[in-house]
Design a protein around this motif. Sequence first.
Motif, PDB file in Angstrom:
ATOM      1  N   ASP A 160       0.776  -1.110   0.085  1.00 21.49           N
ATOM      2  CA  ASP A 160      -0.023   0.053  -0.050  1.00 21.49           C
ATOM      3  C   ASP A 160       0.774   1.206   0.083  1.00 21.49           C
ATOM      4  O   ASP A 160       0.617   2.093  -0.702  1.00 21.49           O
ATOM      5  N   GLN A 161       1.941   1.410   0.620  1.00 19.96           N
ATOM      6  CA  GLN A 161       2.986   2.282   0.964  1.00 19.96           C
ATOM      7  C   GLN A 161       3.533   2.670  -0.510  1.00 19.96           C
ATOM      8  O   GLN A 161       3.685   3.905  -1.077  1.00 19.96           O
ATOM      9  N   ILE A 162       3.971   1.774  -1.159  1.00 19.01           N
ATOM     10  CA  ILE A 162       4.479   1.820  -2.522  1.00 19.01           C
ATOM     11  C   ILE A 162       3.346   2.281  -3.472  1.00 19.01           C
ATOM     12  O   ILE A 162       3.584   3.188  -4.381  1.00 19.01           O
ATOM     13  N   LEU A 163       2.560   1.500  -3.686  1.00 24.36           N
ATOM     14  CA  LEU A 163       1.381   2.079  -4.586  1.00 24.36           C
ATOM     15  C   LEU A 163       0.952   3.384  -4.155  1.00 24.36           C
ATOM     16  O   LEU A 163       0.594   4.095  -5.287  1.00 24.36           O
ATOM     17  N   THR A 164       0.665   3.753  -3.281  1.00 22.50           N
ATOM     18  CA  THR A 164       0.130   4.964  -2.880  1.00 22.50           C
ATOM     19  C   THR A 164       0.949   6.127  -3.271  1.00 22.50           C
ATOM     20  O   THR A 164       0.784   7.248  -3.914  1.00 22.50           O
ATOM     21  N   SER A 165       2.463   5.939  -2.650  1.00 19.47           N
ATOM     22  CA  SER A 165       3.512   6.901  -2.965  1.00 19.47           C
ATOM     23  C   SER A 165       3.410   7.049  -4.725  1.00 19.47           C
ATOM     24  O   SER A 165       3.588   8.363  -4.909  1.00 19.47           O
ATOM     25  N   ARG A 166       3.681   6.039  -5.394  1.00 16.47           N
ATOM     26  CA  ARG A 166       3.852   6.043  -6.965  1.00 16.47           C
ATOM     27  C   ARG A 166       2.346   6.811  -7.509  1.00 16.47           C
ATOM     28  O   ARG A 166       2.544   7.468  -8.390  1.00 16.47           O
ATOM     29  N   TYR A 167       1.409   6.403  -6.802  1.00 17.11           N
ATOM     30  CA  TYR A 167      -0.040   6.889  -7.433  1.00 17.11           C
ATOM     31  C   TYR A 167       0.063   8.381  -7.272  1.00 17.11           C
ATOM     32  O   TYR A 167      -0.498   9.311  -8.036  1.00 17.11           O
ATOM     33  N   ASP A 168       0.261   8.828  -5.833  1.00 14.65           N
ATOM     34  CA  ASP A 168       0.204  10.141  -5.597  1.00 14.65           C
ATOM     35  C   ASP A 168       1.288  11.184  -6.365  1.00 14.65           C
ATOM     36  O   ASP A 168       0.698  12.174  -7.091  1.00 14.65           O
ATOM     37  N   ALA A 169       2.348  10.546  -6.670  1.00 14.93           N
ATOM     38  CA  ALA A 169       3.463  11.221  -7.589  1.00 14.93           C
ATOM     39  C   ALA A 169       3.195  11.194  -9.320  1.00 14.93           C
ATOM     40  O   ALA A 169       3.885  11.305  -9.986  1.00 14.93           O
ATOM     41  N   ARG A 170       2.248  10.372  -9.501  1.00 16.42           N
ATOM     42  CA  ARG A 170       1.881  10.004 -10.809  1.00 16.42           C
ATOM     43  C   ARG A 170       3.119   9.225 -11.817  1.00 16.42           C
ATOM     44  O   ARG A 170       3.302   9.418 -12.912  1.00 16.42           O
ATOM     45  N   ARG A 171       3.803   8.285 -10.900  1.00 15.42           N
ATOM     46  CA  ARG A 171       5.119   7.919 -11.422  1.00 15.42           C
ATOM     47  C   ARG A 171       4.614   6.600 -12.514  1.00 15.42           C
ATOM     48  O   ARG A 171       3.957   5.826 -11.997  1.00 15.42           O
ATOM     49  N   PRO A 172       5.061   6.476 -13.535  1.00 14.09           N
ATOM     50  CA  PRO A 172       4.906   5.554 -14.521  1.00 14.09           C
ATOM     51  C   PRO A 172       5.177   3.988 -13.724  1.00 14.09           C
ATOM     52  O   PRO A 172       6.299   3.867 -13.177  1.00 14.09           O
ATOM     53  N   THR A 173       4.208   3.496 -13.891  1.00  9.28           N
ATOM     54  CA  THR A 173       4.191   1.844 -13.201  1.00  9.28           C
ATOM     55  C   THR A 173       3.582   1.007 -14.012  1.00  9.28           C
ATOM     56  O   THR A 173       2.438   1.126 -14.580  1.00  9.28           O
ATOM     57  N   VAL A 174       4.158  -0.204 -14.169  1.00 15.68           N
ATOM     58  CA  VAL A 174       3.583  -1.379 -14.790  1.00 15.68           C
ATOM     59  C   VAL A 174       3.378  -2.459 -13.574  1.00 15.68           C
ATOM     60  O   VAL A 174       4.198  -2.605 -12.837  1.00 15.68           O
TER      61      VAL A 174
END
Length: 432
Positions: A160-174
Amino acid sequence: MGSPGFGKMAPCVCREKSWNDRQGERLKRYSNLGPLDRLRFDTALPEGRDGFADPATFAPALESARLYSENPEGWLVILGPSGSGKTHLAAAVANRCVEDGRPVFFIPAPRLLDRLRPTADSGEWSEYESLFHQVLNAPLLVLDDLGAGNMTPWAEEKMDQILTSRYDARRPTVVTSGMDRNSLPDRMRTRLLDPDLVTVCEITAPASSTNSAVGDIPARMLESMTFDSFDPRGGAGATRAQQEVLKDALGTASAFAEHPDRWLYLAGPTGAGKTHLAVAIAGLRLTLRLPVTFAFVPDLLDHLRQAFSPESRVSYDRLFEQIKNAELLILDDLGAHSSTAWAEEKLYQLIVHRYNSALPTVITSRVMLSDPDRDGDEPGRSGASFSASIMSRLRDGLMVSERFLDAPDFRNRGSARPRTRRSAGTRGRGRR
């Protein structure tokens, strides 16, 4: 004098090639792809693997992954059953980025949690923070097989920490996952299915696979996995003690097949022969024209999920009642499923009903019951576990007989010996 390059330093061709090669090697090392550098778009089957993916859903997923690799913005989420090609597409995206000189970090979710857990527990915070920072801030993160294995509260918190951090920052993720959208935890669902950020690709199993009836056993398995073809000598390197264990398990399974009573729990590492004995039990019952229901647990849970669909031809309640009250139920590979709250609830209901009703049941699993304190890396332990309520019933020695097949992988026997063509009904005559 009029050249745009006049008065400017420029590398010679050989020096520029050397720099590019070194940059490419750095990107490969950073990507963490290792042997997965072979998984590329040109090696992907256009319609997916036969028998594992529906071409109607794999082809669009392949095209979406190819387009994403050309311009990695937002998130790409690929959902689908095991073997459907999710990892191939995710690795192909990563490999294309490396080829184009773009940094990408690829890591399977279970491996990431394994690497985070010991460093956090041991107090090695510098290593923990380094890996955690790399995952949070990678220019492009490829997180493979999200939800696989035993998702403990600690694991769910880290994800949850990883997904939320990248989601909030809109960092490209697969992200790839074997969970369907309906079984995703709420917080994951809000991030992985956000239409403003995420392109979701759902690969489904072929129609012939999804429409197969619960309890069906492939004819090939019934033919090859009999009591006569079970070799108690075990795989390569089996010790005398291990051979005695296999001989005892064979005798116990044969006796249970003739007179099913209470529960039989077959535990052991992959390839030890658990499924072979379970199918042999089913084969003998079918030879005697007696009812038996055989269910590979991950497939069973998929069938139950699909029964919720309005298009399903099978009523969920009817299907679940059929499984719960089967005269003889064989649950193969319990613990191999994605341990969601929904899956745990369904298995709890199933096991409690059959336990309370004392209905004959056979269970195979990599989880050993008799020694709960054994390390997860020891033979027979997969690192998986069951809830306390399920484990309490499985450890009831008056109801459950456990046989632990601590033996080498049968598949490593070398050249195969000729197989007997006796029917399962002959059971063990002449076997020894």
